[in-house]
Design an enzyme around this catalytic site. Structure first.
Site, PDB file in Angstrom:
ATOM      1  N   ARG A 242       0.800  -1.051   0.044  1.00 39.51           N
ATOM      2  CA  ARG A 242       0.006   0.134   0.009  1.00 39.51           C
ATOM      3  C   ARG A 242       0.887   1.297   0.073  1.00 39.51           C
ATOM      4  O   ARG A 242       1.896   1.424   0.883  1.00 39.51           O
ATOM      5  CB  ARG A 242      -0.878   0.001   1.250  1.00 39.51           C
ATOM      6  CG  ARG A 242      -2.077  -0.886   1.176  1.00 39.51           C
ATOM      7  CD  ARG A 242      -3.213  -0.419   0.175  1.00 39.51           C
ATOM      8  NE  ARG A 242      -4.125  -1.309   0.085  1.00 39.51           N
ATOM      9  CZ  ARG A 242      -4.410  -2.381  -0.712  1.00 39.51           C
ATOM     10  NH1 ARG A 242      -3.445  -2.773  -1.537  1.00 39.51           N
ATOM     11  NH2 ARG A 242      -5.362  -3.242  -0.634  1.00 39.51           N
ATOM     12  N   GLU A 271      -4.197   7.371  -5.481  1.00 38.20           N
ATOM     13  CA  GLU A 271      -4.308   6.511  -6.729  1.00 38.20           C
ATOM     14  C   GLU A 271      -5.555   7.101  -7.501  1.00 38.20           C
ATOM     15  O   GLU A 271      -6.705   7.098  -6.916  1.00 38.20           O
ATOM     16  CB  GLU A 271      -4.379   5.081  -6.715  1.00 38.20           C
ATOM     17  CG  GLU A 271      -3.059   4.548  -5.987  1.00 38.20           C
ATOM     18  CD  GLU A 271      -3.002   2.882  -5.536  1.00 38.20           C
ATOM     19  OE1 GLU A 271      -3.945   2.160  -5.981  1.00 38.20           O
ATOM     20  OE2 GLU A 271      -1.937   2.378  -5.183  1.00 38.20           O
ATOM     21  N   HIS A 290      -0.984  -0.070 -10.132  1.00 38.95           N
ATOM     22  CA  HIS A 290      -1.329  -1.189  -8.995  1.00 38.95           C
ATOM     23  C   HIS A 290      -1.822  -2.213  -9.747  1.00 38.95           C
ATOM     24  O   HIS A 290      -3.171  -2.463  -9.823  1.00 38.95           O
ATOM     25  CB  HIS A 290      -2.581  -0.291  -8.408  1.00 38.95           C
ATOM     26  CG  HIS A 290      -2.782  -0.997  -6.922  1.00 38.95           C
ATOM     27  ND1 HIS A 290      -3.459  -0.537  -5.877  1.00 38.95           N
ATOM     28  CD2 HIS A 290      -2.754  -2.292  -6.598  1.00 38.95           C
ATOM     29  CE1 HIS A 290      -3.482  -1.169  -4.715  1.00 38.95           C
ATOM     30  NE2 HIS A 290      -3.115  -2.425  -5.190  1.00 38.95           N
TER      31      HIS A 290
END
Ligand code: DGY
Length: 333
Positions: A242, A271, A290
């Site tokens: 994370r 994000e 991601h």
């Protein structure tokens, strides 16, 4: 398994794999756009639902649970992280919270190694050089010299399922493996040939520091400028966990000043990564959007697991026992 056919389910994104088919007997509301639902849409669409199948980008808090109503029985997250869900609130209300747990460990370990190799061996820079027609001389003894991965020391922060899958790969590369975890895991040490280290020692000794902790109050900004200073100047920082485990501003500053050699990042504090991020202009950084768990097989399996949890909890006449449960919820009155 018998289900109540008029149970209502809200799925916050189209998913690869069998989730929709598995849940077809229910009254399903599916968010069809590629972009995540807005807060307003979530609050509207959860109303009257028995189950929510959400993504890591959907904040599921008290307000959402209030908007859903008392019949909400399960929040099934299509993710292994669950920091976007107010688990304590759900538990209090007797709502099951489930996740996709170990399903994505191997895929995430794969992308971790992709970043390690890309950073250390100039994979992205090499690709750019060839495409931009800047490869003029052919083979050269010192063209894009990188750092060896085999035989180097890897420092794994968090030796859960993903950290262990990374350690297994590191073994294959003949790496020295250090790890730091809240609890020492002697069985894993035996199996993986990993050595426990305190965080400062791990940072100081490792050629690659890779993050595999969950995000919680203790791990938020665990890596900051002080800790980055402890790393070798030749070391790389890898994060597929994370973004907020590292203070991104401190990381960008450390990369700019050459305090560490580079970074491979799949996750960010916010994000998608905003256009103003200083990371975008840095040559010593490899950036991914991601995609740690994004192989077809894994994402499809995640969908299956997330849907199965809903089927388990909504099954009639049996005490729910979903396999990947975050909380044993309080008994409903
Ligand atoms: C998760 O599931 O938490 C991952 O970050 C998604 O790849």
């Amino acid at each position: 398994m018998a289900h109540v056919g008029n149970n209502k389910v809200y799925i916050t994104r189209k998913l690869p794999g069998p989730a929709l088919e598995m849940l077809q007997e229910f009254d399903v509301t599916l968010h069809k756009r590629q972009e995540p639902p807005t807060r307003k849409e979530i609050l509207k669409n959860v109303a009257g639902k028995d189950a929510i199948l959400c993504m890591l980008s959907d904040k599921i808090d008290k307000e959402v649970m209030d908007a859903a109503g008392p019949q909400l029985k399960i929040i099934s997250s299509y993710s292994t992280g669950f920091e976007h869900i107010d688990v304590a609130e759900a538990t209090k209300r007797g709502i099951y919270v489930t996740y996709t747990s170990d399903i994505l460990a191997e895929a995430t370990a794969d992308i971790t190694f992709a970043l390690i190799l890309a950073c250390a061996r100039n994979v992205v820079a090499g690709d750019r050089m060839v495409r931009q027609k800047k490869w003029k001389v052919g083979w050269m003894p010192d063209l894009l010299l990188g750092q060896n991965v085999h035989g180097a020391t890897i420092g794994i922060v968090g030796l859960g399922k993903i950290g262990s899958a990374v350690a297994r790969r590191a073994r294959g590369f003949g790496m020295e493996i250090l790890y730091h975890s809240r609890r020492r895991n002697e069985a894993a040490e035996q199996e993986l040939g990993a050595r426990y280290a305190d965080l400062d020692y791990l940072l100081a000794q490792s050629d690659f520091v890779t993050i595999h902790t969950t995000l919680n109050d203790a791990s938020r900004h665990l890596v900051n400028s002080e800790r980055l200073q402890k790393m070798k100047r030749t070391a790389f920082f890898i994060n597929t966990a994370r973004g907020a485990v590292v203070n991104e501003r401190d990381l960008a500053a450390a990369l700019k000043k050459g305090i560490i050699a580079g970074a491979g990042l799949d996750v960010f504090e916010k994000e998608p990564l905003g256009g103003k991020s200083p990371l975008l202009a840095m040559k010593n950084v490899v950036l991914l959007p991601h995609i740690g768990s994004a192989d077809r097989m894994t994402r499809s399996k995640m969908a299956e697991v997330a849907a199965k949890s809903i089927l388990d909890v909504l099954a009639e006449g049996k005490e729910p026992d979903p396999k990947f449960l975050v909380n044993p919820p309080a008994k409903r009155r």
